[in-house]
Write an enzyme that holds these catalytic residues in place. Structure first.
Site, PDB file in Angstrom:
ATOM      1  N   ASP A  15      -3.498  -0.550  -5.842  1.00 11.36           N
ATOM      2  CA  ASP A  15      -3.264   0.284  -5.158  1.00 11.36           C
ATOM      3  C   ASP A  15      -3.167  -0.620  -3.815  1.00 11.36           C
ATOM      4  O   ASP A  15      -3.997  -1.675  -3.929  1.00 11.36           O
ATOM      5  CB  ASP A  15      -3.324   0.840  -4.210  1.00 11.36           C
ATOM      6  N   ASN A  17       0.400  -2.786  -3.128  1.00  9.29           N
ATOM      7  CA  ASN A  17       2.095  -3.569  -2.766  1.00  9.29           C
ATOM      8  C   ASN A  17       2.321  -3.807  -2.066  1.00  9.29           C
ATOM      9  O   ASN A  17       3.071  -4.841  -1.355  1.00  9.29           O
ATOM     10  CB  ASN A  17       1.798  -4.038  -5.183  1.00  9.29           C
ATOM     11  N   GLY A  18       3.081  -2.376  -2.281  1.00  8.32           N
ATOM     12  CA  GLY A  18       3.771  -2.605  -1.478  1.00  8.32           C
ATOM     13  C   GLY A  18       3.612  -2.308   0.129  1.00  8.32           C
ATOM     14  O   GLY A  18       4.876  -2.778   0.531  1.00  8.32           O
ATOM     15  N   ARG A  19       2.428  -1.611   0.161  1.00 10.76           N
ATOM     16  CA  ARG A  19       1.950  -2.407   1.864  1.00 10.76           C
ATOM     17  C   ARG A  19       1.452  -3.040   2.273  1.00 10.76           C
ATOM     18  O   ARG A  19       1.937  -3.924   3.506  1.00 10.76           O
ATOM     19  CB  ARG A  19       0.844  -1.398   1.858  1.00 10.76           C
ATOM     20  N   HIS A  32       4.717  -6.834  -5.383  1.00 10.70           N
ATOM     21  CA  HIS A  32       4.374  -6.802  -7.115  1.00 10.70           C
ATOM     22  C   HIS A  32       4.556  -8.879  -7.510  1.00 10.70           C
ATOM     23  O   HIS A  32       3.413  -8.481  -8.448  1.00 10.70           O
ATOM     24  CB  HIS A  32       5.424  -6.012  -8.067  1.00 10.70           C
ATOM     25  N   THR A  61       3.264   7.989 -15.632  1.00  8.94           N
ATOM     26  CA  THR A  61       4.273   8.366 -15.826  1.00  8.94           C
ATOM     27  C   THR A  61       4.506   9.505 -14.414  1.00  8.94           C
ATOM     28  O   THR A  61       5.885   9.705 -14.148  1.00  8.94           O
ATOM     29  CB  THR A  61       3.483   9.908 -16.334  1.00  8.94           C
ATOM     30  N   ARG A  66       9.816   6.721  -8.284  1.00  5.31           N
ATOM     31  CA  ARG A  66      10.098   5.775  -7.443  1.00  5.31           C
ATOM     32  C   ARG A  66      11.366   5.612  -7.397  1.00  5.31           C
ATOM     33  O   ARG A  66      12.336   5.858  -8.863  1.00  5.31           O
ATOM     34  CB  ARG A  66       9.618   4.789  -7.381  1.00  5.31           C
ATOM     35  N   LEU A 128     -13.599  -9.575 -24.349  1.00  2.00           N
ATOM     36  CA  LEU A 128     -12.818  -8.459 -23.253  1.00  2.00           C
ATOM     37  C   LEU A 128     -11.767  -8.120 -24.279  1.00  2.00           C
ATOM     38  O   LEU A 128     -10.597  -8.647 -24.513  1.00  2.00           O
ATOM     39  CB  LEU A 128     -12.258  -9.245 -22.208  1.00  2.00           C
ATOM     40  N   ARG A 181     -10.872   0.722  -6.879  1.00  3.19           N
ATOM     41  CA  ARG A 181      -9.560   1.073  -6.314  1.00  3.19           C
ATOM     42  C   ARG A 181      -9.351   0.179  -4.853  1.00  3.19           C
ATOM     43  O   ARG A 181     -10.666   0.419  -3.866  1.00  3.19           O
ATOM     44  CB  ARG A 181      -9.037   2.558  -6.192  1.00  3.19           C
ATOM     45  N   LEU A 188      -8.358   9.268  -7.712  1.00  7.37           N
ATOM     46  CA  LEU A 188      -8.027   9.024  -9.447  1.00  7.37           C
ATOM     47  C   LEU A 188      -7.204   8.650  -9.464  1.00  7.37           C
ATOM     48  O   LEU A 188      -6.274   8.076 -10.196  1.00  7.37           O
ATOM     49  CB  LEU A 188      -8.971  10.112  -9.949  1.00  7.37           C
ATOM     50  N   GLU A 200     -18.993   5.363 -11.683  1.00 11.02           N
ATOM     51  CA  GLU A 200     -18.846   4.830  -9.827  1.00 11.02           C
ATOM     52  C   GLU A 200     -17.658   5.216  -9.521  1.00 11.02           C
ATOM     53  O   GLU A 200     -17.057   4.034  -9.842  1.00 11.02           O
ATOM     54  CB  GLU A 200     -20.150   3.970  -9.805  1.00 11.02           C
TER      55      GLU A 200
END
Length: 309
Positions: A15, A17-19, A32, A61, A66, A128, A181, A188, A200
């Site tokens: 979270d 990218n836009g700001r 982005h 979804t 946007r 991974l 985050r 979430l 956690e």
């Protein structure tokens, strides 16, 4: 003492990218684009720390609501990061890509085909597992699992948490141990609701385009300080219970030491003041730990001379 065992599954809500772009007077799409370095960093960090599963929330979804230009950019550009040369680079490092999300006619065939090709290319890798949540919603995942149970006529009494999980979109996806985050938000956002039952939660203020490997290490350090109980009682809780409580001021005590507690100073109910104080203290400790890590990293680098050569 908290365990130093690395989390098996780390999930990341990417979270900010836009700001990040707005703070610089740029278009949101520029944020982005800048976030691609953070994508590389989080994969690097997971490989460095020997994480088994890394889930990335790339497109939800709800993101279809946007602006059309931003949606088109997200669907094409970010997906392309996991196609082509990047896919080959991941393959060479033993990374396996797993796409987690619903099919949708609005996703161009070139994107869908490219992601499927990357899944096939990396199918045998095991260092991974990267699950890319693309057109994903946690509630939709749960609804589709319930629909699958009904369509297969699974007897009600046979439905257990283990059976239910087998009907989800990616049945082998393990429970999340650490949800990270960025961007300073504390929610979430409909991501891996089933899998985050005992996760956690770590929230960092750094905006996603600025995220780097030291931030990943810092999040894991916070994770290692947690004591995971899973509904049981930790024997050390008894020790903690016997420890003296923090002094907040006793109104019955005479003299200058009778200072008011946080609720008295702020004029707030005790429960609210206590929660506010704990939140502020936690934030200060997190900031101090990260600053010390950065200073230690800089001091370890060889000094550079300021003299002209």
């Amino acid at each position: 003492m908290a365990s130093r065992t690395p989390p098996r599954h780390v999930a990341c809500v990417m979270d900010g990218n836009g700001r990040w772009a707005q703070h610089r007077g740029l278009e949101r799409t520029q944020g982005h684009m800048a976030a691609l370095a953070a994508l590389d960093a989080v994969v690097d960090g997971a490989l460095e720390q020997e994480i088994e599963w890394l889930s990335l929330f790339a497109f939800s979804t709800e993101n279809w609501s946007r602006p059309e230009e931003e949606v088109s950019f997200l669907v094409h550009f970010l997906a392309q990061h996991f196609i082509g040369r990047k896919a080959q680079a991941m393959h060479e490092r033993g990374v396996r890509l797993r796409v987690l999300g619903s099919e949708d006619a609005r996703i161009p065939a070139v994107v869908t085909d490219g992601l499927r090709a990357t899944e096939e290319l990396t199918r045998d890798n095991s260092t991974l597992q990267v699950s890319l949540a693309f057109n994903y919603g946690g509630r939709q995942d749960l609804c589709e699992a319930a629909q699958s149970l009904v369509s297969r006529r699974v007897p009600v009494r046979e439905i257990t948490p283990e059976i239910f999980a087998q009907h989800m979109r990616l049945p082998e996806l393990p429970d999340v141990d650490l949800l990270l985050r960025t961007g300073g938000e504390h929610r979430l956002s409909n991501f891996l609701l089933w899998h985050c039952a005992y996760a956690e939660l770590v929230f960092l203020d750094v905006l996603w385009p600025d995220f780097r490997v030291p931030h990943f290490r810092h999040a894991l350090e916070l994770y290692h300080q947690r004591r995971r109980r899973f509904g049981t009682v930790d024997p050390t809780d008894a020790v903690d219970a016997g420890a003296p409580a923090a002094v907040t001021g006793d109104p019955r005590a005479p003299g200058p030491s009778a200072l008011p507690g946080s609720s008295g100073l702020l004029g707030l109910p005790a429960a609210i003041a206590s929660h506010l104080g704990a939140t502020l203290w936690g934030g200060l400790k997190e900031t101090a730990r990260f600053t010390l890590q950065q200073l230690n990293a800089e001091s370890a680098q060889p000094a550079r001379s300021d003299r002209p050569s």
